[in-house]
Scaffold this active site. Structure first.
Site, PDB file in Angstrom:
ATOM      1  N   HIS A 121       0.820  -1.207   0.000  1.00 16.09           N
ATOM      2  CA  HIS A 121       0.000   0.000   0.000  1.00 16.09           C
ATOM      3  C   HIS A 121       0.857   1.261   0.000  1.00 16.09           C
ATOM      4  O   HIS A 121       2.058   1.246   0.248  1.00 16.09           O
ATOM      5  CB  HIS A 121      -0.961  -0.005   1.200  1.00 16.09           C
ATOM      6  CG  HIS A 121      -0.294   0.067   2.551  1.00 16.09           C
ATOM      7  ND1 HIS A 121       0.027   1.255   3.170  1.00 16.09           N
ATOM      8  CD2 HIS A 121       0.102  -0.912   3.405  1.00 16.09           C
ATOM      9  CE1 HIS A 121       0.578   1.004   4.343  1.00 16.09           C
ATOM     10  NE2 HIS A 121       0.641  -0.299   4.509  1.00 16.09           N
ATOM     11  N   CYS A 180       2.703  -4.760   7.159  1.00 19.14           N
ATOM     12  CA  CYS A 180       2.390  -4.636   5.734  1.00 19.14           C
ATOM     13  C   CYS A 180       3.568  -3.999   4.991  1.00 19.14           C
ATOM     14  O   CYS A 180       4.504  -3.490   5.599  1.00 19.14           O
ATOM     15  CB  CYS A 180       1.127  -3.811   5.536  1.00 19.14           C
ATOM     16  SG  CYS A 180      -0.389  -4.740   5.886  1.00 19.14           S
TER      17      CYS A 180
END
Length: 644
Positions: free
Chosen positions: A542, A561
């Site tokens: 992301h 992440c």
């Protein structure tokens, strides 16, 4: 390049394969081997991935830390590392073979003549009868092997009572080829002693037919057992990564061991078959070439303490070694400016003022601040990894590559955590390479692979329970309306949105019956887009509003992440479109677009990895996983050792 011992026949081919494979589409050699040899390894179709064990959410668990739930003491802990325990070897039980019915001689009139090209592969009734007679020689024989190998060995020879490796009264050419390949295991980063089998001498036990037959049948079983071990190690590695830590999540590769022996019994291309069991990708071959080069190198190493911290005016016996290393790498410009100074203080253990400008200059040349303080980063930049460290890193990398599919796929996304990079690779070309931020050492990014599913534009961020419990809950107990003001939604078990201020947050510990998500905005933790590949670790790629993190060299800074410096470029790559298209999509608010192609994504961990030209780069072991893997390998070696 110099070749050592019996690797001379294989390594030139390896080097050529590596040079040809990089920068060109990866050929699917595996299909050819399967066509030639038939069974052995059960493989999913290209581009298909074995299903993961489960998708029941991240492997987090409640961890009491003293006190009550209301005190905020209960937290959700991260996955843990385990003490690796290798399965013990078992003694092969040959009793079932002794019960195998003796073969009957076929009647001449119903025997079909063998085709000329198949004559070498047709088991003869005479050999079959000799094998049955030889079984008595297994009485009292202590052969130890892994449990599944021991089972496969007995099952195969019960169904196929004939020699694979023996013809007449000696080991055949098939056996000799197999022994040679097993002896070259070090060129793959494996341990030759794990596959050691002594070949009976041509004149051994002369004059005693029974003793000779006993020797041959025991050799037959030992070689089959070690060949099966070799094939399994080549395909899947010596260590089960999922038994090392909850951070590893890699599917088991099925192996038809009886099929392996059946294939070997019907081919003379033993070397080709056994070598084909290794990963057939260019990265594996490049690592092998690098390992060969390092093992053949006779250069003297200069090893400097990697934890050295030395300021001007201080002394250390490590300083002369560092100065020698600097002097050996001087270019003309640096040599003209500092060569005389380095020669004058070459043996000095005192960090004198005259040496400070030298250190500052080489620091700046290496892309550092140039403050004159010699610390671990300076040592790493100027000295680099030692030869021994490089060899260890490559051996570990080869083991880890055996956990992944033999064909990595094209196109693919490859995230290498120690390198802090994410790449999009298509048709043998790295179309995009971007800096990445990965999990902190306390929130490590897992090692797994999956398939990319979709791109979310202006995404919602579903707050993981671990972050909600560990980081948000203490504040919510003091300020229940915090989420309402900060742009978050709270949803109850029935899917109804409720005010954060209406929840009695003080009544919950590690299990909170509410979902929390952050609305799309400039402050959203995921930035303007995320790229999803659904997995039980809740990890994805992301954007991020924290752009400054990408300027740092050490980028293990997230909750797990993978944050991308160029998320638009990666989104365009996986969607097969342009960055302009991505920019236009972002103008229209929240939306989702599915990835229609099969694109595997590897969230990997390699401290040694080749670039697309085949040049191997080395990285720091940020999570100390190489050390843990080496301990697991050592555990396996200890079990396999004859002395254990």
């Amino acid at each position: 390049m110099k070749f050592l011992g019996n690797k001379a026949t294989v390594m030139p081919l390896v080097a050529a394969a590596a040079m040809l494979a990089f920068g060109a589409p990866q050929a699917s050699a595996q299909g050819l081997f399967e066509m030639l040899f038939g069974g052995g390894i059960k493989r999913a179709p290209q581009g298909d991935f074995p299903p993961p064990p489960s998708r029941d959410g991240p492997k987090y668990k409640a961890k009491p830390n003293g006190g009550s739930k209301r005190s905020g003491a209960v937290q959700i802990s991260s996955p843990s590392y385990y003490t690796y325990k290798s399965d013990p070897l078992v003694r092969v039980d040959f009793a079932a073979l002794a019960a195998t019915p003796e073969p009957r001689m076929p009647l001449p009139e119903i025997v079909e003549p063998a085709k000329p090209q198949d004559a070498a592969f047709q088991p003869s009734s005479v050999t079959n009868a000799a094998f049955h007679e030889a079984i008595a020689g297994l009485d009292g024989y202590e052969l130890f092997a892994e449990k599944d190998i021991a089972k496969a060995l007995v099952a195969y020879y019960s169904a196929n009572p004939d020699f694979i490796w023996v013809t007449g009264t000696s080991a055949n050419s098939r056996a000799k080829d197999a022994v040679r390949v097993l002896g070259e295991a070090a060129s793959y980063g494996l341990t030759p002693a794990d596959y050691l089998v002594e070949v009976p001498g041509a004149s051994a036990s002369t004059g005693d037919a029974d003793a000779r037959l006993k020797e041959l049948v025991r050799f037959e079983m030992a070689l089959s057992a070690r060949v099966l071990r070799y094939v399994r190690d080549a395909q899947s590695g010596r260590v089960d990564p999922n038994r090392m830590t909850g951070y590893y999540d890699l599917p088991v590769k099925p192996l038809d061991m009886e099929g392996v022996l059946k294939t070997l019994a019907h081919t003379q291309q033993v070397r080709t078959y056994l070598e084909s069991r290794h990963p057939q990708n260019a990265e594996y071959q490049a690592l092998r070439v690098e390992l060969e080069s390092l093992q053949a190198s006779a250069e003297d190493e200069i090893v400097v303490d990697p934890k050295l911290l030395l300021k001007p005016g201080q002394s250390s016996p490590e300083l002369p070694k560092l100065l020698t290393k600097i002097a050996s790498n001087l270019d003309d410009e640096m040599g003209g400016a500092y060569g005389e100074t380095l020669a004058r203080f070459a043996t000095s253990e005192d960090y004198v003022p005259e040496l400070v400008p030298v250190i500052k200059a080489v620091q700046k040349k290496a892309g550092m601040k140039g403050d004159g303080v010699i610390g671990p980063r300076t040592v790493a930049a100027l000295v680099g990894a030692s030869k021994a460290d490089k060899i260890r890193k490559i051996q570990v990398a080869l083991e880890e590559l055996r956990w992944l599919p033999s064909d990595l796929g094209s196109p693919r996304v490859f995230i290498n955590q120690p390198a802090f990079t994410a790449s999009y690779i298509d048709n043998g070309e790295e179309k995009l390479k971007t800096r990445a931020v990965i999990g902190r050492t306390t929130n490590q990014t897992s090692f797994f692979y999956d398939k990319i599913k979709q791109v979310d534009f202006h995404p919602y961020w579903g707050v993981p329970q671990s972050i909600l419990v560990n980081e948000m809950l203490p504040r919510l107990r003091r300020d229940p309306g915090y989420l309402d003001r900060a742009g978050y939604e709270v949803v109850n078990a029935r899917g109804k949105r409720i005010p954060s201020s209406s929840v009695n947050w003080g009544g919950y510990g590690a299990k909170i019956p509410y979902s929390v998500r952050q609305l799309p905005s400039e402050a959203n933790a995921l930035g303007e887009l995320k790229i999803l590949f659904p997995n039980k670790h809740a990890i994805y790629m992301h954007d991020t509003p924290q752009k400054s993190f990408f300027k740092r060299d050490m980028r293990a800074l997230s909750h797990g992440c993978v944050r991308l410096q160029d998320p638009r470029g990666m989104a365009a790559a996986v969607l097969g479109t342009s960055v302009d298209y991505i920019a236009e999509k972002l103008k229209h608010g929240h939306s989702t677009e599915n990835v229609t192609r099969t694109i595997p994504v590897y969230v990997a961990y390699f401290t040694a990895w080749p670039d697309m030209a085949g040049n191997v780069e080395y990285f720091n072991d940020i999570y100390d996983r190489d050390t843990r893997l080496q301990q697991a390998i050592d555990s396996t070696e200890a079990v396999r050792s004859p002395a254990s």
